[in-house]
Design an enzyme around this catalytic site. Structure first.
Site, PDB file in Angstrom:
ATOM      1  N   VAL A  11       0.827  -1.209   0.000  1.00 21.82           N
ATOM      2  CA  VAL A  11       0.000   0.000   0.000  1.00 21.82           C
ATOM      3  C   VAL A  11       0.858   1.254   0.000  1.00 21.82           C
ATOM      4  O   VAL A  11       0.630   2.192  -0.771  1.00 21.82           O
ATOM      5  CB  VAL A  11      -0.951  -0.001   1.223  1.00 21.82           C
ATOM      6  CG1 VAL A  11      -1.709   1.328   1.312  1.00 21.82           C
ATOM      7  CG2 VAL A  11      -1.932  -1.160   1.117  1.00 21.82           C
ATOM      8  N   GLU A 154      -7.537   2.257   1.897  1.00 20.46           N
ATOM      9  CA  GLU A 154      -7.214   1.979   0.493  1.00 20.46           C
ATOM     10  C   GLU A 154      -8.125   0.869  -0.027  1.00 20.46           C
ATOM     11  O   GLU A 154      -8.566   0.003   0.730  1.00 20.46           O
ATOM     12  CB  GLU A 154      -5.742   1.596   0.345  1.00 20.46           C
ATOM     13  CG  GLU A 154      -5.257   0.474   1.243  1.00 20.46           C
ATOM     14  CD  GLU A 154      -5.557  -0.908   0.717  1.00 20.46           C
ATOM     15  OE1 GLU A 154      -5.820  -1.026  -0.502  1.00 20.46           O
ATOM     16  OE2 GLU A 154      -5.549  -1.864   1.503  1.00 20.46           O
ATOM     17  N   LEU A 156      -7.186  -0.999  -3.061  1.00 20.16           N
ATOM     18  CA  LEU A 156      -6.340  -1.395  -4.179  1.00 20.16           C
ATOM     19  C   LEU A 156      -6.463  -2.889  -4.440  1.00 20.16           C
ATOM     20  O   LEU A 156      -6.407  -3.688  -3.510  1.00 20.16           O
ATOM     21  CB  LEU A 156      -4.877  -1.054  -3.886  1.00 20.16           C
ATOM     22  CG  LEU A 156      -4.564   0.398  -3.508  1.00 20.16           C
ATOM     23  CD1 LEU A 156      -3.082   0.536  -3.195  1.00 20.16           C
ATOM     24  CD2 LEU A 156      -4.980   1.348  -4.614  1.00 20.16           C
ATOM     25  N   ALA A 258     -17.006 -19.504  -9.281  1.00 21.33           N
ATOM     26  CA  ALA A 258     -16.647 -20.613  -8.401  1.00 21.33           C
ATOM     27  C   ALA A 258     -15.167 -20.926  -8.562  1.00 21.33           C
ATOM     28  O   ALA A 258     -14.601 -20.795  -9.649  1.00 21.33           O
ATOM     29  CB  ALA A 258     -17.488 -21.838  -8.736  1.00 21.33           C
ATOM     30  N   GLY A 263      -7.527 -16.009  -1.183  1.00 17.05           N
ATOM     31  CA  GLY A 263      -6.355 -15.851  -0.323  1.00 17.05           C
ATOM     32  C   GLY A 263      -5.887 -14.419  -0.363  1.00 17.05           C
ATOM     33  O   GLY A 263      -6.676 -13.498  -0.546  1.00 17.05           O
ATOM     34  N   CYS A 266      -5.474  -9.510   2.233  1.00 21.08           N
ATOM     35  CA  CYS A 266      -6.598  -8.720   2.740  1.00 21.08           C
ATOM     36  C   CYS A 266      -7.781  -9.554   3.213  1.00 21.08           C
ATOM     37  O   CYS A 266      -8.140  -9.528   4.390  1.00 21.08           O
ATOM     38  CB  CYS A 266      -7.064  -7.732   1.672  1.00 21.08           C
ATOM     39  SG  CYS A 266      -5.852  -6.469   1.265  1.00 21.08           S
ATOM     40  N   ARG A 334       0.503 -15.060   0.096  1.00 20.30           N
ATOM     41  CA  ARG A 334      -0.053 -15.123   1.443  1.00 20.30           C
ATOM     42  C   ARG A 334      -1.449 -15.741   1.421  1.00 20.30           C
ATOM     43  O   ARG A 334      -2.311 -15.325   0.665  1.00 20.30           O
ATOM     44  CB  ARG A 334      -0.105 -13.718   2.064  1.00 20.30           C
ATOM     45  CG  ARG A 334       1.259 -13.193   2.479  1.00 20.30           C
ATOM     46  CD  ARG A 334       1.219 -11.752   2.928  1.00 20.30           C
ATOM     47  NE  ARG A 334       1.025 -10.834   1.806  1.00 20.30           N
ATOM     48  CZ  ARG A 334       1.021  -9.505   1.916  1.00 20.30           C
ATOM     49  NH1 ARG A 334       1.194  -8.949   3.107  1.00 20.30           N
ATOM     50  NH2 ARG A 334       0.848  -8.750   0.849  1.00 20.30           N
TER      51      ARG A 334
END
Length: 440
Positions: A11, A154, A156, A258, A263, A266, A334
């Site tokens: 960010v 934010e 984004l 679907a 993941g 956020c 992540r």
């Protein structure tokens, strides 16, 4: 304007670069000196389309300055943005250590009245706690400096962050004073030619808006994945169902594909943080808890399909994986579904050949090191299918959407594809492939 952005993660770096693109002088501050030195050399810590070019251009013009010395930045600043990470703590709450560390650094180095804007995603009430923290230190140090606080979340999307920042569909500002609203509107006016895109509110509502936006999108994903699972057991086709409901303007087509789970940095942590916030106030958020549970289960759908096809003992089997990032256009792994799929298959005895256009290196860092010996990372998508028993698509990068199926049939030991994003037309079954998709 002269601006300081504290934090050069996703960010902070995107925000600072875009502010500088609009002619502002921006200081990007980070305590990681190695990262700062790399940025000065044009080495970015993240992959985001077009960001590298923007950073280099703004540095050449002198509009974007990277430094680990916060006092240098604050001495020449009109607005201070806090854009540090708020990772998930062990109990599911947002870890605010970086937020308050930044607040302490501001208080210890600020020399004139300033506006502090929290851009990080933080639990409701955090901005006021940051203001109190800074004011306590200023008072302790006998400083006459006064600060105002604002929330400016934010929105984004990784892979499209530059476009989202330069052409936002809304700019949410939470503040308590008219002059703060006006100062931030002045900063953003060059980004928002249509003034109707400013959404002004109180600070706590602004903080909540960010969490609710992500929770709503996550809910749509988990809802549609649950529909997909119902379609599969009843014989319906979720692809056709999606077309049937997406045409309803109240629903729309966004976030109703679907797949094998969401993941990233956020949705997982923000849904969990909102759950934690609700529980801390005595409310049990049943819908959000189920959203999270559905998503966790969805990440195992591909593994379950592999086991149904090949059995639970996968010793001697090798699977090609296409896509490690949690979504296309980023190297972010992540909470990526790829981590769950790959570790689960290896635990059952399988070997893996993995390919991602951008995320191979990040995946190596993120995965438990005990699994690395069972994974071969390759730099060509077709190399990831050599002598493999099946291909598993997890991330729908554009280059993976229309492969050479004749070549795949030559490389794979068995003509089996597990399509975790439902991007392959069932017509490929006419080429002799077994195609396993989500909900159809």
């Amino acid at each position: 304007m002269n601006i300081t952005v504290i934090g050069t993660g996703y960010v902070g770096l995107v925000t600072g670069a875009c502010f500088s693109k609009m002619g502002n002088k921006v200081y990007c501050v980070d305590i990681d000196e190695a990262k700062i030195e790399g940025l000065k050399e044009g080495i970015l810590p993240i992959f985001e389309p077009h960001l590298g070019t923007m950073v280099k251009d703004s540095q050449k013009k002198g509009d974007l300055i990277f430094t680990s010395h916060i006092k240098e930045a604050l001495d020449n600043t009109d607005i201070i943005f806090i854009a540090v990470g708020t990772p998930m703590a062990s109990d599911g709450s947002a870890n605010l250590d970086y937020i308050f560390s930044a607040a302490t650094d501001i208080a210890e180095n600020i020399t004139r009245d300033s506006l502090v804007v929290v851009k990080s995603t933080v639990p409701i009430g955090t901005c006021f706690k940051v203001k109190e923290h800074i004011e306590e230190i200023l008072k302790k140090n006998g400083s006459p400096v006064k600060i105002d606080i604002a929330s400016n979340p934010e929105f984004l999307k990784e892979g499209r962050a530059i476009e989202d920042c330069m052409h936002p569909d809304r700019v949410v500002i939470g503040a308590e004073k008219d002059e703060v609203f006006e100062k931030l509107k002045e900063l953003y006016v060059s980004f928002v030619l249509n003034h109707d895109r400013f959404v002004l509110m109180d600070v706590k509502s602004s903080e909540m808006t960010k969490y609710v936006a992500n929770a709503m999108l996550a809910t749509k994903i988990s809802f549609m994945n649950e529909v997909a699972n119902i379609c599969e057991v009843t014989g319906a086709d979720v692809q056709k169902v999606r077309l049937g409901i997406g045409s309803d303007k109240r629903i729309g087509y966004d976030f109703i594909y679907a797949g094998c789970g969401y993941g990233g940095s956020c949705f997982p942590k923000d849904v969990q943080a909102l759950i934690n916030t609700a529980k801390s106030h005595g409310y049990e958020p049943k819908i959000l808890s189920n959203v999270e549970e559905v998503n966790a289960n969805q990440k195992m759908v591909l593994v379950n399909k592999v086991v149904d096809r090949f059995g639970s003992d996968l010793n001697g089997r090798t699977f090609g994986i296409w896509g490690l990032a949690f979504k296309p256009g980023t190297d972010d792994v992540r909470e990526a579904t790829s981590q769950v799929v790959i570790t689960s298959l290896i635990d059952k005895g399988a070997k893996i050949k993995a390919y991602d256009p951008k995320a191979n290196d990040e995946f190596k860092k993120a995965i438990d090191s005990k699994y690395l010996s069972s994974i071969e990372f390759v730099d060509n998508r077709y190399s990831a299918t050599d002598n493999c028993d099946a291909l598993i698509l997890i991330t729908e990068w554009k280059e993976l959407r229309n492969p050479d199926f004749d070549l795949l049939s030559e490389k794979l030991n068995e003509k089996v594809i597990f399509d975790g994003r439902n991007i392959y037309d069932k017509k490929i079954t006419k080429k002799g492939f077994e195609l396993f998709q989500i909900g159809c």
